[in-house]
Scaffold this active site. Structure first.
Site, short mmCIF file in Angstrom:
data_model
loop_
_atom_site.label_atom_id
_atom_site.label_comp_id
_atom_site.label_asym_id
_atom_site.label_seq_id
_atom_site.Cartn_x
_atom_site.Cartn_y
_atom_site.Cartn_z
N TRP A 313 -10.71 1.54 15.21
CA TRP A 313 -11.03 2.58 14.25
C TRP A 313 -12.12 2.16 13.26
CZ3 TRP A 313 -5.14 3.12 14.08
CH2 TRP A 313 -4.72 4.08 15.02
N HIS A 377 -2.64 -6.54 17.06
CA HIS A 377 -2.25 -5.56 16.05
C HIS A 377 -1.50 -4.41 16.72
CE1 HIS A 377 -2.56 -4.69 11.79
NE2 HIS A 377 -2.65 -3.42 12.11
N GLU A 412 3.38 -6.32 13.51
CA GLU A 412 4.54 -5.82 12.76
C GLU A 412 5.56 -5.20 13.70
OE1 GLU A 412 3.06 -3.03 9.87
OE2 GLU A 412 2.47 -4.59 8.46
N TYR A 474 3.38 -4.43 0.60
CA TYR A 474 2.46 -3.48 -0.02
C TYR A 474 2.92 -3.21 -1.45
CZ TYR A 474 -0.38 -2.87 4.02
OH TYR A 474 -1.28 -3.12 5.02
N GLU A 500 -0.97 -10.14 6.09
CA GLU A 500 -1.40 -8.81 5.65
C GLU A 500 -0.63 -8.43 4.40
OE1 GLU A 500 -1.43 -5.76 8.76
OE2 GLU A 500 -0.77 -4.29 7.28
N TRP A 539 -5.25 -6.59 3.20
CA TRP A 539 -5.61 -5.43 4.02
C TRP A 539 -6.20 -4.37 3.11
CZ3 TRP A 539 -4.99 -4.34 9.26
CH2 TRP A 539 -5.10 -2.99 9.63
N LYS A 544 -12.30 3.12 4.49
CA LYS A 544 -11.41 4.26 4.66
C LYS A 544 -11.00 4.79 3.29
CE LYS A 544 -7.56 5.45 7.71
NZ LYS A 544 -6.42 5.73 6.85
N ASP A 545 -10.77 6.07 3.21
CA ASP A 545 -10.41 6.69 1.93
C ASP A 545 -8.92 6.48 1.67
OD1 ASP A 545 -10.18 8.15 -0.35
OD2 ASP A 545 -10.53 10.09 0.60
N GLU A 546 -8.58 5.27 1.24
CA GLU A 546 -7.19 4.96 0.91
C GLU A 546 -7.18 3.80 -0.07
OE1 GLU A 546 -5.38 4.05 4.69
OE2 GLU A 546 -5.76 1.92 4.44
#
Ligand code: MG
Length: 579
Positions: A313, A377, A412, A474, A500, A539, A544-546
Site C-alpha cells: 500500500w 506483515h 501480529e 498504540y 511496532e 509505525w 497516510k491520513d491517520e
C-alpha cells in the site's frame, strides 16, 4: 473423568505475598480498530471478534448447553462443562462484600457483581472473591464438591471492573486451595472477553515467580481482588463469564507440501559487499542475553527507528533515498520493512514485486550501516507457513552473513491464535528454515492478540539462543495493563522487542494535525521503554491520513521533508531521534 471429593464447604484461601504496588487502572487492551490497513479494506481482521452470540437467550430451566455461562435458581452456575454453586467471600480483618451470597440472584446470564472494601493486611492476605464450584450437583450448597479434569486450552474470561482495582482470576485444585501450591492465579489486564491460556496461570501471578499451572484437577474458580498491605481498597467487580475453552481446532500442523513461489531471481549484485560501516559497523551482530539485547561486544544496545507501512500500500516509500534521509536527518539506527502478505494484493500474489521492495530497503540499510527488520506483515501467518519459510530461507541465504538483518516471522497473531499450539510451532517451523542458512542473526516472534500477550511465552520459550518476542502498543488505545504484563515477562528474563508502536485517537479526522497525539498516554510508554532498554520501531513512515503517519498526505516518498511536511507525531519523533 477423574473425580476427587472434597469437603462441601471447602477452604478457599487467597493467593497472597509480597508484591509491587498495584497499577490500579483498568485498561482496555483490545484493539477494536485497524491502524495498519488501507482505508478501502473492510475485510481485514484486525477487529476483535468476540463471541457474544451465546449470551443473550438462556432459559434457566433447560440450560445444558456447554457454550454458556448462566445462573440458575439458588445461584447455581452453569459455565460450559462446569457446574456448581456460586459464592462471595472475603479474607482480612476489615474486608466487606455485598452481596454475601448470589442465591437470590434472578436466573439468567448473570453477571455476578459484588462491591465492598478489601481491608489492608500487613501480610497482603486480604482479598475479596466472587467464585463458583466447578463440579457440584444441584442439591443445595452443601452438596459435595468434586474436582474436574482440565483439557489443554484456556479460560474464557469476561469481567467488568468499574471500581478499577487490580483483579486476578484464581483457580484452585483438589484441596480447595488450602495450600499455596494448590491455587494458581493470573493478573487480568484485559477486561474484555478473551481467553487466558492455562499455561499463563502461576502460583505467584503478581510476579510469575512461582509454579506454572500444569493441568491439575480443579474444584473452583473465582475473580479475586487482592488487598494491600496497609491501605483499605474499595472495589466493584462483575464476573460476566468464566468457562474453559478447549484448544483443539487451532493447532498448527506441519505442512506436507513445501513448494512455494518466491518470485523472480534476486539481483544479488545490488547487495553491498561491506556491512562494516555506520552504526552497525560500530556494534556488529546482535545477541539476546536474558531480557537484554547486546551488541557484538556484549554491551547492551537499544535500537530506535521507524517502521515502513505495508509494502503493497505504501510501496513508494521503499527506496534507498528515503533510507538515506531517515538515517542522516532523522538519525534512526533501525528500519522495519513490512512485507504485506495478503493473498488479495500482497506478496502471495505478486512475490517478485513485493520481494524487490524489501531487498531495496535491506540493501539500503546495509549501505547506511543500520539494522533492518524483515517483517512478515501478516495477521494469520499460520495459513501460509510454506510461503513464509521459503521467503525467509531466501532472505537467510542472501543476507545471513550481514549482522544488519533481523527476521520477524509473524507480525501480529490474532487473538485466537494459541501461543502454545499455533504461534510457537509455526515460528519453530520457519526458524528451522532460517537456521539452515543463518545460524545466528536475531529473530523476533510475534505474540498472541496483536503481539500484546508476551507473558504467555513464559515457560514456553522457543529453543533458540537468539530469539526475542514482539510487544506492540498504540498510545491512546492501549493502557498500562500491557506494561504490567510485559514487566512480568521482563522480570522473567524474556527478551522483548517493540517492532511496532504508534499513536491513535478515536477522533483523528482532522486536517490541521494538531490534536492527535495524547502525550499523557504516550509519555508513560516512552519512559517505560527507556527504563527497560527496549528497542523499538515507530509505525509508520507513511503519508497516510491517520495519526500515526509521520508525514502529511502528499509528502515525498524520497524524504527531503520540511518541517511543514511533518505531522504532530512526525515532529515529535524527529525531535526525539535528534536529541
Ligand atoms: Mg548470520
Amino acid at each position: 473423568m477423574h473425580l476427587i471429593v472434597t469437603s462441601a464447604i471447602f477452604l478457599f484461601l487467597t493467593a497472597c505475598g509480597p508484591k509491587a504496588e498495584p497499577s490500579g487502572e483498568p485498561v482496555d487492551t483490545q484493539r477494536t480498530w485497524n491502524t495498519d490497513s488501507d482505508d478501502t479494506d473492510t475485510a481485514d481482521s484486525d477487529t476483535a471478534d468476540t463471541d457474544t452470540a451465546d449470551s443473550d437467550t438462556v432459559d434457566s430451566d433447560t440450560v445444558a448447553d456447554s457454550d454458556i455461562f448462566a445462573v440458575k435458581d439458588g445461584g447455581y452456575i452453569i459455565a460450559g462443562p462446569w457446574h456448581g454453586y456460586s459464592w462471595a467471600r472475603v479474607t482480612g480483618d476489615d474486608s466487606t462484600i455485598d452481596p454475601t451470597s448470589f442465591s437470590d440472584l434472578e436466573p439468567g446470564n448473570g453477571p455476578l457483581c459484588a462491591s465492598g472494601i478489601v481491608g489492608g493486611m500487613a501480610n497482603w492476605s486480604g482479598s475479596a472473591l466472587i467464585g463458583f464450584n466447578l463440579n457440584q450437583d444441584e442439591d443445595g450448597e452443601d452438596a459435595a464438591v468434586n474436582a474436574v479434569e482440565v483439557q489443554p486450552g484456556g479460560l474464557r474470561v469476561n469481567i467488568s471492573n468499574p471500581g478499577g482495582t487490580e483483579v486476578r482470576i484464581q483457580v484452585v485444585g483438589s484441596t480447595g486451595g488450602a495450600v499455596e501450591s494448590d491455587r494458581w492465579c493470573f493478573v487480568v489486564s484485559n477486561f474484555n472477553e478473551h481467553v487466558i491460556p492455562w499455561t499463563s496461570f502461576n502460583t505467584h501471578c503478581w510476579d510469575n515467580g512461582g509454579e506454572y499451572y500444569a493441568g491439575q484437577p480443579l474444584t473452583a474458580a473465582a475473580v479475586l481482588v487482592p488487598g494491600h498491605n496497609a491501605l483499605d481498597r474499595p472495589y466493584e467487580v462483575c464476573l460476566e463469564d468464566l468457562r474453559p475453552v478447549v484448544d483443539e481446532d487451532g493447532s498448527f500442523e506441519l505442512p506436507e507440501d513445501t513448494e512455494a513461489d518466491t518470485g523472480g531471481p534476486i539481483d544479488t549484485d545490488l547487495i553491498p559487499e561491506d556491512w562494516n560501516t555506520g552504526f552497525v559497523g560500530a556494534h556488529g551482530a546482535l545477541q539476546v542475553d536474558g531480557a537484554v539485547l547486546e551488541d557484538a561486544a556484549g554491551d547492551p544496545i537499544v535500537l530506535r527507528g521507524l517502521s515502513l507501512f505495508w509494502s503493497q500500500w505504501e510501496g513508494d516509500f521503499y527506496n534507498a533515498e528515503l533510507v538515506n534521509w531517515l538515517v542522516t536527518d532523522w538519525k534512526i539506527n533501525v528500519i522495519r520493512a513490512s512485507l504485506g502478505i495478503r493473498e488479495i494484493d500482497g506478496y502471495l500474489v505478486r512475490p517478485t514485486e513485493e520481494m524487490a521492495k524489501i531487498t531495496t530497503v535491506v540493501n539500503a540499510a546495509i549501505a547506511e550501516g543500520i539494522y533492518v527488520i524483515i517483517d512478515w506483515h501478516a495477521h494469520e501467518a499460520d495459513k501460509h507457513p510454506v510461503d513464509a519459510r521459503a521467503f525467509f530461507e531466501v532472505m537467510a541465504q542472501i543476507y545471513g552473513d550481514y549482522p544488519n538483518v533481523i527476521y520477524e516471522v509473524w507480525n501480529e497473531p490474532l487473538q485466537d491464535a494459541s501461543w502454545r499450539s499455533v504461534i510457537k510451532p509455526y515460528a519453530e517451523y520457519v526458524i528451522e528454515g532460517i537456521r539452515q542458512y543463518d545460524p545466528d542473526n536475531l529473530i523476533v516472534v510475534g505474540t498472541r492478540s496483536w503481539s500484546q500477550e508476551v507473558r504467555e511465552v513464559l515457560g514456553l520459550e522457543i529453543d533458540d539462543p537468539n530469539v526475542a518476542y514482539t510487544l506492540h502498543f498504540y498510545a491512546g488505545q492501549h493502557g498500562v495493563g500491557l506494561m504490567s504484563g510485559a514487566d512480568i515477562a521482563i522480570a522473567n528474563n524474556l527478551p522483548l522487542f517493540i517492532t511496532e508502536w504508534g499513536v491513535w485517537s478515536s477522533g483523528y479526522i482532522d486536517d490541521d494535525y494538531n490534536n492527535e497525539v495524547d502525550m499523557a498516554d504516550l509519555s508513560p510508554w516512552l519512559d517505560w521503554a527507556d527504563e527497560n532498554g527496549l528497542s523499538m520501531c515507530m509505525w509508520s513512515v507513511s503519508d497516510k491520513d491517520e495519526p500515526s503517519a509521520i508525514v502529511k498526505p502528499g509528502s515525498s516518498p524520497q524524504g527531503n521533508w520540511t518541517a511543514d511536511d511533518l505531522t504532530t507525531i512526525g515532529t515529535l519523533m524527529h525531535g526525539i531521534f535528534n536529541e
